[in-house]
Scaffold this motif. Structure first.
Motif, mmCIF file in Angstrom:
data_model
loop_
_atom_site.group_PDB
_atom_site.id
_atom_site.type_symbol
_atom_site.label_atom_id
_atom_site.label_comp_id
_atom_site.label_asym_id
_atom_site.label_seq_id
_atom_site.Cartn_x
_atom_site.Cartn_y
_atom_site.Cartn_z
ATOM 1 N N SER A 88 -8.183 -3.801 3.004
ATOM 2 C CA SER A 88 -7.295 -3.164 2.028
ATOM 3 C C SER A 88 -7.716 -3.577 0.627
ATOM 4 O O SER A 88 -8.266 -4.657 0.418
ATOM 5 N N ASN A 98 -7.408 8.806 8.867
ATOM 6 C CA ASN A 98 -7.769 8.019 7.683
ATOM 7 C C ASN A 98 -9.156 8.459 7.197
ATOM 8 O O ASN A 98 -10.124 7.722 7.254
ATOM 9 N N ASP A 137 0.749 6.624 2.616
ATOM 10 C CA ASP A 137 -0.345 7.302 3.327
ATOM 11 C C ASP A 137 -1.440 6.334 3.777
ATOM 12 O O ASP A 137 -2.334 6.720 4.522
ATOM 13 N N GLN A 138 -1.382 5.067 3.358
ATOM 14 C CA GLN A 138 -2.367 4.073 3.782
ATOM 15 C C GLN A 138 -1.777 3.017 4.715
ATOM 16 O O GLN A 138 -2.495 2.435 5.526
ATOM 17 N N GLN A 166 -7.652 0.598 -6.797
ATOM 18 C CA GLN A 166 -8.284 1.656 -6.013
ATOM 19 C C GLN A 166 -8.818 2.745 -6.937
ATOM 20 O O GLN A 166 -8.370 2.891 -8.069
ATOM 21 N N LEU A 173 0.834 -1.200 0.000
ATOM 22 C CA LEU A 173 0.000 0.000 0.000
ATOM 23 C C LEU A 173 0.867 1.247 0.000
ATOM 24 O O LEU A 173 2.002 1.218 0.483
#
Length: 161
Positions: free
Chosen positions: A87, A127, A25-26, A93, A22
């Motif tokens: 996830s 988040n 930032d995730q 995404q 990922l």
């Protein structure tokens, strides 16, 4: 048209799930499938079930439904499930696949866990994209929160009808 579906994890899903990472930032907000599989192996109970998100039979994402003791950190409800470690492979995404999958969870739970009447989860304050996703698919925020390893978390719940 592509189809998203949820299935209990099968060994043939493994390679595609453990081979994505990922963005930075995730990564602070969820466990990767490879990390989650290691944690599940270490558990002595059998209360956490990995679920694969499939796009036309191709594994593109993952989460866990957990009916172990951890859920009681979020709710006193014995008939609840904790949703954790969601996830989506970054290559997929931005196509609403996560939202579609989360909208499928209710029926999946009703089918395989008919006594469950509530889903719970925790999401980090930072988040915001995940928080907004969960709110859009019907989770509610009553203001409950907790301090966790990587900061404050919203404790969200969704009643199943």
């Amino acid at each position: 048209m592509s189809q998203i579906q949820l299935k209990f994890y099968e060994p043939n899903h493994h390679d595609e799930l453990v081979n994505y990472t990922l963005p930075e930032d995730q990564i602070n907000f969820t466990a990767l499938p490879a990390q989650t599989f290691e944690r599940l192996k270490a558990r002595t109970d059998n209360n956490a079930k990995p679920i694969t998100i499939l796009l036309d039979d191709k594994p593109i994402g993952f989460f866990v439904l957990d009916y172990g003791e951890d859920k009681y950190d979020l709710t006193p409800n014995e008939n609840s499930l904790l949703l954790r470690s969601l996830s989506i492979n970054p290559a997929f995404q931005g196509n609403s696949y996560g939202k579609i999958a989360m909208n499928l969870v209710d029926d999946f739970v009703k089918t395989y866990y008919p006594t469950i009447d509530e889903l719970v989860l925790a999401v980090n304050f930072k988040n915001t994209s995940a928080y907004q996703l969960y709110i859009k698919v019907g989770y509610t925020d009553d203001g409950s929160q907790r301090e966790w390893n990587n900061g404050m978390q919203h404790l969200l719940r969704k009643k199943l009808k």
